[in-house]
Design a protein around this motif. Structure first.
Motif, PDB file in Angstrom:
ATOM      1  N   ALA A  37       0.839  -1.205   0.000  1.00  0.00           N
ATOM      2  CA  ALA A  37       0.000   0.000   0.000  1.00  0.00           C
ATOM      3  C   ALA A  37       0.873   1.254   0.000  1.00  0.00           C
ATOM      4  O   ALA A  37       0.546   2.250  -0.659  1.00  0.00           O
ATOM      5  CB  ALA A  37      -0.929  -0.007   1.204  1.00  0.00           C
ATOM      6  N   LYS A  38       1.987   1.189   0.727  1.00  0.00           N
ATOM      7  CA  LYS A  38       2.894   2.341   0.769  1.00  0.00           C
ATOM      8  C   LYS A  38       3.506   2.601  -0.609  1.00  0.00           C
ATOM      9  O   LYS A  38       3.632   3.761  -1.042  1.00  0.00           O
ATOM     10  CB  LYS A  38       4.005   2.097   1.802  1.00  0.00           C
ATOM     11  N   ILE A  39       3.852   1.528  -1.323  1.00  0.00           N
ATOM     12  CA  ILE A  39       4.378   1.680  -2.682  1.00  0.00           C
ATOM     13  C   ILE A  39       3.319   2.313  -3.578  1.00  0.00           C
ATOM     14  O   ILE A  39       3.597   3.222  -4.356  1.00  0.00           O
ATOM     15  CB  ILE A  39       4.830   0.321  -3.237  1.00  0.00           C
ATOM     16  N   ALA A  40       2.086   1.837  -3.456  1.00  0.00           N
ATOM     17  CA  ALA A  40       0.992   2.387  -4.271  1.00  0.00           C
ATOM     18  C   ALA A  40       0.831   3.882  -4.035  1.00  0.00           C
ATOM     19  O   ALA A  40       0.596   4.650  -4.976  1.00  0.00           O
ATOM     20  CB  ALA A  40      -0.308   1.649  -3.951  1.00  0.00           C
ATOM     21  N   ARG A  41       1.010   4.300  -2.793  1.00  0.00           N
ATOM     22  CA  ARG A  41       0.842   5.729  -2.473  1.00  0.00           C
ATOM     23  C   ARG A  41       1.936   6.592  -3.096  1.00  0.00           C
ATOM     24  O   ARG A  41       1.736   7.795  -3.296  1.00  0.00           O
ATOM     25  CB  ARG A  41       0.798   5.924  -0.956  1.00  0.00           C
ATOM     26  N   GLN A  42       3.093   5.997  -3.408  1.00  0.00           N
ATOM     27  CA  GLN A  42       4.178   6.770  -4.015  1.00  0.00           C
ATOM     28  C   GLN A  42       3.812   7.256  -5.419  1.00  0.00           C
ATOM     29  O   GLN A  42       4.439   8.171  -5.947  1.00  0.00           O
ATOM     30  CB  GLN A  42       5.468   5.946  -4.082  1.00  0.00           C
ATOM     31  N   ALA A  43       2.792   6.646  -6.011  1.00  0.00           N
ATOM     32  CA  ALA A  43       2.373   7.050  -7.359  1.00  0.00           C
ATOM     33  C   ALA A  43       1.433   8.248  -7.335  1.00  0.00           C
ATOM     34  O   ALA A  43       1.027   8.732  -8.395  1.00  0.00           O
ATOM     35  CB  ALA A  43       1.703   5.872  -8.061  1.00  0.00           C
ATOM     36  N   GLY A  44       1.083   8.722  -6.151  1.00  0.00           N
ATOM     37  CA  GLY A  44       0.191   9.869  -6.057  1.00  0.00           C
ATOM     38  C   GLY A  44      -1.268   9.455  -6.115  1.00  0.00           C
ATOM     39  O   GLY A  44      -1.628   8.295  -5.898  1.00  0.00           O
ATOM     40  N   ASP A  45      -2.121  10.410  -6.434  1.00  0.00           N
ATOM     41  CA  ASP A  45      -3.560  10.168  -6.492  1.00  0.00           C
ATOM     42  C   ASP A  45      -3.880   9.237  -7.659  1.00  0.00           C
ATOM     43  O   ASP A  45      -3.621   9.557  -8.813  1.00  0.00           O
ATOM     44  CB  ASP A  45      -4.300  11.501  -6.649  1.00  0.00           C
ATOM     45  N   LEU A  46      -4.464   8.086  -7.347  1.00  0.00           N
ATOM     46  CA  LEU A  46      -4.775   7.095  -8.371  1.00  0.00           C
ATOM     47  C   LEU A  46      -6.251   7.103  -8.767  1.00  0.00           C
ATOM     48  O   LEU A  46      -6.645   6.404  -9.696  1.00  0.00           O
ATOM     49  CB  LEU A  46      -4.410   5.685  -7.872  1.00  0.00           C
ATOM     50  N   SER A  47      -7.047   7.905  -8.081  1.00  0.00           N
ATOM     51  CA  SER A  47      -8.502   7.798  -8.241  1.00  0.00           C
ATOM     52  C   SER A  47      -8.983   8.148  -9.643  1.00  0.00           C
ATOM     53  O   SER A  47     -10.012   7.661 -10.089  1.00  0.00           O
ATOM     54  CB  SER A  47      -9.206   8.679  -7.209  1.00  0.00           C
ATOM     55  N   GLY A  48      -8.227   8.971 -10.365  1.00  0.00           N
ATOM     56  CA  GLY A  48      -8.651   9.351 -11.702  1.00  0.00           C
ATOM     57  C   GLY A  48      -7.822   8.727 -12.793  1.00  0.00           C
ATOM     58  O   GLY A  48      -7.826   9.204 -13.924  1.00  0.00           O
ATOM     59  N   ALA A  49      -7.092   7.650 -12.465  1.00  0.00           N
ATOM     60  CA  ALA A  49      -6.139   7.085 -13.430  1.00  0.00           C
ATOM     61  C   ALA A  49      -6.340   5.596 -13.638  1.00  0.00           C
ATOM     62  O   ALA A  49      -6.755   4.870 -12.741  1.00  0.00           O
ATOM     63  CB  ALA A  49      -4.708   7.342 -12.949  1.00  0.00           C
ATOM     64  N   ASP A  50      -6.010   5.153 -14.859  1.00  0.00           N
ATOM     65  CA  ASP A  50      -5.802   3.734 -15.115  1.00  0.00           C
ATOM     66  C   ASP A  50      -4.368   3.411 -14.724  1.00  0.00           C
ATOM     67  O   ASP A  50      -3.448   4.211 -14.991  1.00  0.00           O
ATOM     68  CB  ASP A  50      -6.012   3.406 -16.589  1.00  0.00           C
TER      69      ASP A  50
END
Length: 283
Positions: A37-50
């Protein structure tokens, strides 16, 4: 994390489906869902992205990406043994996870994704650098992706962000930094993985530039840096002699001492030299 998505812990998933990591596939699984989950957060806001994920394995990072709000995840997995575990995740997140059983090196993913697109992956060690180079050298720029959040061996990560004067500085640093901004955002010890690799790992976050940092012809810059770094112990007036009979004068015009070595020269001066070499390579 398992309480958030109602799915079993990863160790139980691996045991249930017999997912021992295969060395020939470059597999090292991350089992700590707090870490994924921490790695996923490094990508920034994912809510509007594929989000494109390569090599999800049992789906630890996949679960992190979905739990962190990714609009949609496309997971490319070569190992068919992992498909039942990934199907369980797809069931827990209806309509948000598509899994394709394929080799990422042979698949055109763009038909399966809608912009904006972010790539987030714990890349298999044996294809990580090749995939990065492909994503940085598409036929047209800017590429299909906005950012890359990728796990590499720490040594590769250090090469990506290296600065002039360091032993890690070379063609990979120049290519990445010419077209993108890159920084190391996490480091992970071997014991974070199953099985534990022999080296530390690091996550690099790469954000594309809309245009390269300095103007230069891509092919000339590639030839120039290849010649310079393939003989990095030599002075540039020697290693670049094959590019132009006037190389010493061109080096001086670019602000580069002819006696300098490749690792001493920054990206801006390499690009300046590439522009000066352009007339000599025309036609």
């Amino acid at each position: 994390m398992s309480a958030i998505d109602g799915l079993p812990p990863l160790r139980a998933v691996i045991a249930e489906h017999g997912l021992s990591a295969k060395k020939q596939l470059g597999q090292n699984f991350l089992l700590d869902l707090n870490l994924t989950a921490k790695i996923a957060r490094q990508a920034g806001d994912l809510s509007g992205a594929d989000v494109l994920e390569i090599g999800p394995g049992p789906g630890g990072l996949t679960r992190g990406l979905l739990a962190e709000g990714a609009r949609r995840v496309l997971a490319i997995e070569k190992d068919a043994r992992c498909l039942p575990a990934l199907a369980q995740i797809a069931g827990a997140y209806p309509g948000r996870l598509e899994v394709i059983n394929a080799d990422a090196l042979e698949l055109d993913v763009t038909a399966h994704l809608s912009p904006p697109i972010k790539v987030v992956a714990n890349l298999p060690y044996n294809v990580g650098t090749e995939l990065l180079l492909r994503w940085l050298t598409p036929a047209e720029w800017p590429p299909f992706w906005q950012s890359l959040t990728l796990m590499f061996q720490k040594e590769v990560a250090e090469r990506i962000v290296a600065r002039p004067g360091s032993k890690a500085y070379g063609r990979l640093a120049l290519l990445v930094q010419w077209r993108a901004e890159a920084r190391v955002v996490m480091t992970l010890p071997p014991e974070a993985f199953t099985p534990a690799p022999k080296v530390h790992s690091a996550v690099v976050h790469i954000t594309r530039r809309d245009r390269p940092l300095f103007p230069a012809d891509e092919k000339i810059l590639a030839r120039l840096t290849a010649a310079a770094f393939n003989q990095r112990r030599k002075m540039l007036r020697s290693s670049l002699r094959g590019l132009s009979p006037d190389i010493e004068a061109l080096l001086q015009e670019a602000g580069i001492p002819p006696t300098a070595r490749a690792e001493e020269i920054d990206l801006e001066r390499f690009c300046t030299l590439a522009r000066l070499l352009a007339p000599a390579t025309a036609g």
